[in-house]
Design a protein around this motif. Sequence first.
Motif, PDB file in Angstrom:
ATOM      1  N   MET A 140      -5.129  -8.022   4.762  1.00 25.02           N
ATOM      2  CA  MET A 140      -4.706  -8.638   3.622  1.00 25.02           C
ATOM      3  C   MET A 140      -4.447  -7.365   3.015  1.00 25.02           C
ATOM      4  SD  MET A 140      -4.952 -11.518   3.038  1.00 25.02           S
ATOM      5  CE  MET A 140      -3.953 -11.993   1.379  1.00 25.02           C
ATOM      6  N   ILE A 141      -4.462  -6.537   3.225  1.00 26.96           N
ATOM      7  CA  ILE A 141      -4.156  -4.854   2.799  1.00 26.96           C
ATOM      8  C   ILE A 141      -2.602  -4.848   3.374  1.00 26.96           C
ATOM      9  CG2 ILE A 141      -4.343  -2.753   3.321  1.00 26.96           C
ATOM     10  CD1 ILE A 141      -7.546  -3.374   4.087  1.00 26.96           C
ATOM     11  N   LEU A 142      -2.510  -5.041   4.808  1.00 29.72           N
ATOM     12  CA  LEU A 142      -1.320  -4.905   4.921  1.00 29.72           C
ATOM     13  C   LEU A 142      -0.380  -6.054   4.193  1.00 29.72           C
ATOM     14  CD1 LEU A 142      -1.072  -5.334   9.009  1.00 29.72           C
ATOM     15  CD2 LEU A 142       0.322  -3.255   7.295  1.00 29.72           C
ATOM     16  N   ILE A 143      -0.923  -7.139   3.937  1.00 32.10           N
ATOM     17  CA  ILE A 143      -0.377  -8.545   2.888  1.00 32.10           C
ATOM     18  C   ILE A 143       0.409  -7.983   2.238  1.00 32.10           C
ATOM     19  CG2 ILE A 143       0.203 -10.238   1.860  1.00 32.10           C
ATOM     20  CD1 ILE A 143      -1.078 -11.353   4.548  1.00 32.10           C
ATOM     21  N   THR A 144      -0.615  -6.660   1.315  1.00 31.76           N
ATOM     22  CA  THR A 144      -0.742  -6.955  -0.342  1.00 31.76           C
ATOM     23  C   THR A 144      -0.032  -5.661  -0.107  1.00 31.76           C
ATOM     24  OG1 THR A 144      -2.641  -7.235  -0.726  1.00 31.76           O
ATOM     25  CG2 THR A 144      -1.717  -6.159  -2.425  1.00 31.76           C
ATOM     26  N   ALA A 145       0.734  -4.360   0.782  1.00 31.37           N
ATOM     27  CA  ALA A 145       0.702  -3.517   1.067  1.00 31.37           C
ATOM     28  C   ALA A 145       2.735  -3.491   0.870  1.00 31.37           C
ATOM     29  CB  ALA A 145       0.589  -2.879   1.906  1.00 31.37           C
ATOM     30  N   LEU A 146       2.627  -4.467   2.200  1.00 36.00           N
ATOM     31  CA  LEU A 146       4.088  -5.125   2.086  1.00 36.00           C
ATOM     32  C   LEU A 146       4.796  -5.875   0.843  1.00 36.00           C
ATOM     33  CD1 LEU A 146       3.981  -6.446   5.472  1.00 36.00           C
ATOM     34  CD2 LEU A 146       5.527  -4.484   5.392  1.00 36.00           C
ATOM     35  N   PHE A 152       8.530  -3.801  -5.700  1.00 31.74           N
ATOM     36  CA  PHE A 152       8.433  -2.560  -5.999  1.00 31.74           C
ATOM     37  C   PHE A 152       9.943  -1.670  -5.572  1.00 31.74           C
ATOM     38  CE2 PHE A 152       3.846  -3.039  -7.727  1.00 31.74           C
ATOM     39  CZ  PHE A 152       4.642  -3.180  -8.750  1.00 31.74           C
ATOM     40  N   ARG A 153      10.196  -1.984  -4.709  1.00 34.67           N
ATOM     41  CA  ARG A 153      11.603  -0.897  -4.282  1.00 34.67           C
ATOM     42  C   ARG A 153      12.381  -1.999  -4.604  1.00 34.67           C
ATOM     43  NH1 ARG A 153      14.260  -1.342   1.946  1.00 34.67           N
ATOM     44  NH2 ARG A 153      14.345  -3.047   1.318  1.00 34.67           N
TER      45      ARG A 153
ATOM     46  N   VAL B  18      -6.101   4.152   5.727  1.00 36.88           N
ATOM     47  CA  VAL B  18      -3.980   5.114   6.710  1.00 36.88           C
ATOM     48  C   VAL B  18      -3.069   4.419   5.350  1.00 36.88           C
ATOM     49  CG1 VAL B  18      -3.506   4.705   8.719  1.00 36.88           C
ATOM     50  CG2 VAL B  18      -5.046   5.348   8.819  1.00 36.88           C
ATOM     51  N   LEU B  19      -3.593   2.853   5.829  1.00 40.03           N
ATOM     52  CA  LEU B  19      -2.542   1.905   4.759  1.00 40.03           C
ATOM     53  C   LEU B  19      -2.051   2.408   3.791  1.00 40.03           C
ATOM     54  CD1 LEU B  19      -3.453  -1.181   6.475  1.00 40.03           C
ATOM     55  CD2 LEU B  19      -1.493  -0.114   7.188  1.00 40.03           C
ATOM     56  N   PHE B  20      -3.050   3.115   3.147  1.00 40.26           N
ATOM     57  CA  PHE B  20      -3.219   3.238   1.571  1.00 40.26           C
ATOM     58  C   PHE B  20      -2.658   3.844   1.013  1.00 40.26           C
ATOM     59  CE2 PHE B  20      -4.133   5.032  -2.908  1.00 40.26           C
ATOM     60  CZ  PHE B  20      -3.915   3.369  -3.717  1.00 40.26           C
ATOM     61  N   VAL B  21      -2.865   5.090   2.261  1.00 40.36           N
ATOM     62  CA  VAL B  21      -2.064   7.294   1.771  1.00 40.36           C
ATOM     63  C   VAL B  21      -0.598   6.399   2.389  1.00 40.36           C
ATOM     64  CG1 VAL B  21      -1.917   8.985   3.347  1.00 40.36           C
ATOM     65  CG2 VAL B  21      -4.265   8.292   2.692  1.00 40.36           C
ATOM     66  N   GLY B  22      -0.132   5.910   3.197  1.00 35.25           N
ATOM     67  CA  GLY B  22       0.950   5.027   3.759  1.00 35.25           C
ATOM     68  C   GLY B  22       1.781   3.829   2.907  1.00 35.25           C
ATOM     69  N   LEU B  23       1.135   3.984   2.566  1.00 37.47           N
ATOM     70  CA  LEU B  23       2.056   2.780   1.088  1.00 37.47           C
ATOM     71  C   LEU B  23       2.037   3.614  -0.017  1.00 37.47           C
ATOM     72  CD1 LEU B  23       2.342   0.716   0.113  1.00 37.47           C
ATOM     73  CD2 LEU B  23      -0.197   0.065  -0.828  1.00 37.47           C
ATOM     74  N   LEU B  24       0.830   4.480  -0.010  1.00 39.47           N
ATOM     75  CA  LEU B  24       1.102   5.593  -1.162  1.00 39.47           C
ATOM     76  C   LEU B  24       2.618   7.131  -1.126  1.00 39.47           C
ATOM     77  CD1 LEU B  24       0.415   6.585  -4.063  1.00 39.47           C
ATOM     78  CD2 LEU B  24      -0.933   8.314  -2.939  1.00 39.47           C
ATOM     79  N   PHE B  25       2.532   6.917  -0.194  1.00 39.74           N
ATOM     80  CA  PHE B  25       4.218   7.866   0.769  1.00 39.74           C
ATOM     81  C   PHE B  25       5.000   7.246   0.765  1.00 39.74           C
ATOM     82  CE2 PHE B  25       1.078  10.692   1.518  1.00 39.74           C
ATOM     83  CZ  PHE B  25       1.051  11.795   0.763  1.00 39.74           C
TER      84      PHE B  25
END
Lengths: 368, 166
Positions: A140-146, A152-153, B18-25
């Motif tokens: 879910m973190i991955l999905i949210t990040a994507l 936003f891009r 890891v994912l959050f920092v990656g996302l942040l940058f």
Amino acid sequence: MQRKLSLKASLLFIFLIPFMSMAGGDTPKTDKKSEIKAYIQHHLQDSYDFSLFSYTTEDGSHKYVGAPLPVILWDNGLVVFASSKFHHGETVAEVDGNFYKLYHNKIYKTDALGTINYDDHQHPTNLKPLDLSITKGVVMILITALLMFFLFRGLARSYAQNKGIATGTGRFFEPIVLYIRDDIAIPNIGQKKHMRYMPFLLTVFFFVWFLNIFGLTPLGVNVTGNIAVTTALAIMTFLITNFTGTKDYWKHIFDPLGDSMPWYGKVPLYIILIPIEVLGVFIKPFSLLIRLYANMQAGHIVLMSLIGLMFIFKSWLGSPLSFGLAFAISLIEILVALLQAYIFTMLSALYFGFASEEHDHHDEAHAH
Amino acid sequence: MEKLLEDFSLGLFVWQTVLFVGLLFLLKKYAWGPILSAVNEREAGIKDALNLAEKAKMEMENLQADNQKLLKEARAEREAMLKEARELKSSMIESAKTEAKEEANKLVANAQAAIETEKKAAIADLKSVVAELSISIAETVVREELSDKSKQEKLVESMLKDATLN
């Protein structure tokens, strides 16, 4: 409007009927209660596979619908296998001659039979390998990040394509971005330094908000209600606060009285004051992590308990009532999802504001 | 608390970090940076445009004031010119009038003088003619009367009578 509402309500009741008949099964009442309790407990925790729902077949075995996720362990070398090997904790997974068992949602190294040894407090004494599995939460973190990245891009690109005016979904998100800048970052941090903290504030706000909202979907993920996730977020705030702290920030912690008192007067006071100030540095992010965790966790527990009540009340009065309550709580939870994201961002901005503050000592020294 | 610690999943913590920092940058580079700079640019643009509009408005006002002033001046000038012309006209008429009057007076005076001389000449003429006539009459009468003494006397008498009457 009134008619439309009542029509909707009656439609919902029709929708409810199969659930109520399901609730009237022949299993004893106490069983149902403990089953619901276990189900809620299970839901609140992270899981090694992405199961959407499960049901019991006629021959009594559990069937799960969903996808297995990779389990990644460090046990004298990298161990990777699919979580389907555990069969939802029912079997022992064998990888290269090592045996692993899922017990109370944790992976233990066992023998071929999956024996768990306990100490005096009923805690397993088996070895726990370092677990870096891609769990449901990680997915879910991955999905949210994507989602956030593309969303936003897209917004950033739409400015270039449309002469500085957002298009599409950006129209919805741009005012929120501006709100965070104008009403959270600038008032707390100041016009001069806010740009430094904006990326973190924006990222954390949308990340928490989206994950909170995902938690309310039937996917049943409880990421922001997981203490590991909120801890990671709060540590980020803590690190940024202290690494960007100015001389004044540290002075405020280790010399709060400044020049208002001679050194021999300050010493006895500082024996008490400095530990309090230092403790405050840690309590601030700690309150962040506990607040978010507890709010989301509590929301999920209340919501699921109310839904569970529908199956315990087998009456025409109780079940609709608990449905209505669950519905109302869901609406409140949507608000809470936004509110908690806002509070986390707002307080982070406030702490950053403390850290980046620079007093004009001649004018303001006595104001504090 | 113990349960909380037990629930704490190190794996999830590591992944989240890891994912959050990656996302942040990533977001900082590809989203927040461009978004915020675009928004700032747009805001600066709006501010500039507003300032420019304000300036243009001021200039317009100045221009209008200038125009008003010019118009006023022109009007005053026209007014003055008209006044001058009017004065000139009236003075010209006045002078023409007096000149004409003088001329007329002169003419009249000349005419009168001429008439006077003419009259005097005519009177003189008439006097000479009358004198001649009276002489000739007198001649005739004298000639006739001289032939008869009584008649002569009678004639003289009547003539004298007439002469006094005349």
